[in-house]
Design a protein around this motif. Sequence first.
Motif, PDB file in Angstrom:
ATOM      1  N   ILE A  80      44.157  12.062  23.956  1.00  0.00           N
ATOM      2  CA  ILE A  80      45.388  11.285  24.256  1.00  0.00           C
ATOM      3  C   ILE A  80      46.582  12.229  24.460  1.00  0.00           C
ATOM      4  O   ILE A  80      46.944  12.469  23.248  1.00  0.00           O
ATOM      5  N   GLY A  81      46.862  12.711  25.637  1.00  0.00           N
ATOM      6  CA  GLY A  81      47.942  13.785  25.413  1.00  0.00           C
ATOM      7  C   GLY A  81      47.489  14.994  24.779  1.00  0.00           C
ATOM      8  O   GLY A  81      46.474  15.428  25.191  1.00  0.00           O
ATOM      9  N   GLY A  82      48.283  15.529  23.770  1.00  0.00           N
ATOM     10  CA  GLY A  82      48.059  16.471  23.109  1.00  0.00           C
ATOM     11  C   GLY A  82      47.041  16.149  21.831  1.00  0.00           C
ATOM     12  O   GLY A  82      46.727  17.150  21.201  1.00  0.00           O
ATOM     13  N   SER A  83      46.825  15.018  21.647  1.00  0.00           N
ATOM     14  CA  SER A  83      46.069  14.642  20.452  1.00  0.00           C
ATOM     15  C   SER A  83      44.723  14.253  20.599  1.00  0.00           C
ATOM     16  O   SER A  83      44.109  14.049  21.733  1.00  0.00           O
ATOM     17  N   VAL A  84      43.770  14.614  19.793  1.00  0.00           N
ATOM     18  CA  VAL A  84      42.479  14.525  19.671  1.00  0.00           C
ATOM     19  C   VAL A  84      41.949  13.375  18.801  1.00  0.00           C
ATOM     20  O   VAL A  84      42.515  13.628  17.667  1.00  0.00           O
ATOM     21  N   ARG A  85      41.334  12.531  19.035  1.00  0.00           N
ATOM     22  CA  ARG A  85      40.741  11.370  18.141  1.00  0.00           C
ATOM     23  C   ARG A  85      39.306  11.176  18.217  1.00  0.00           C
ATOM     24  O   ARG A  85      38.658  11.519  19.411  1.00  0.00           O
TER      25      ARG A  85
END
Length: 91
Positions: free
Chosen positions: A71-76
């Motif tokens: 999600i954008g620059g975020s990883v989950r």
Amino acid sequence: MEEFRIQLSDYQQNQIKEQLYKLIISEIENVRKSANLDFRYMNKKQTCRYLQVSNNTLDKWISIGLPLIKIGGSVRFDKKLINEWLNSLTN
């Protein structure tokens, strides 16, 4: 040293057992919450802890197909998808 004994009725013993059970369950829930084990979506550090693997191992698993969400620059990481992926390896 003298021995000191306390005799408890069955009712009292059961009350103590019940209180200990409630205390233990409460503490387990507190630990789970503090470790973020109740959340479905996790960051990389939480995922390493969840899977009990190092960051390097997690990176290797990602390279062979461990699902992740960007999600954008975020990883989950989704626990449900992780568990499905792990189960698919055993079949």
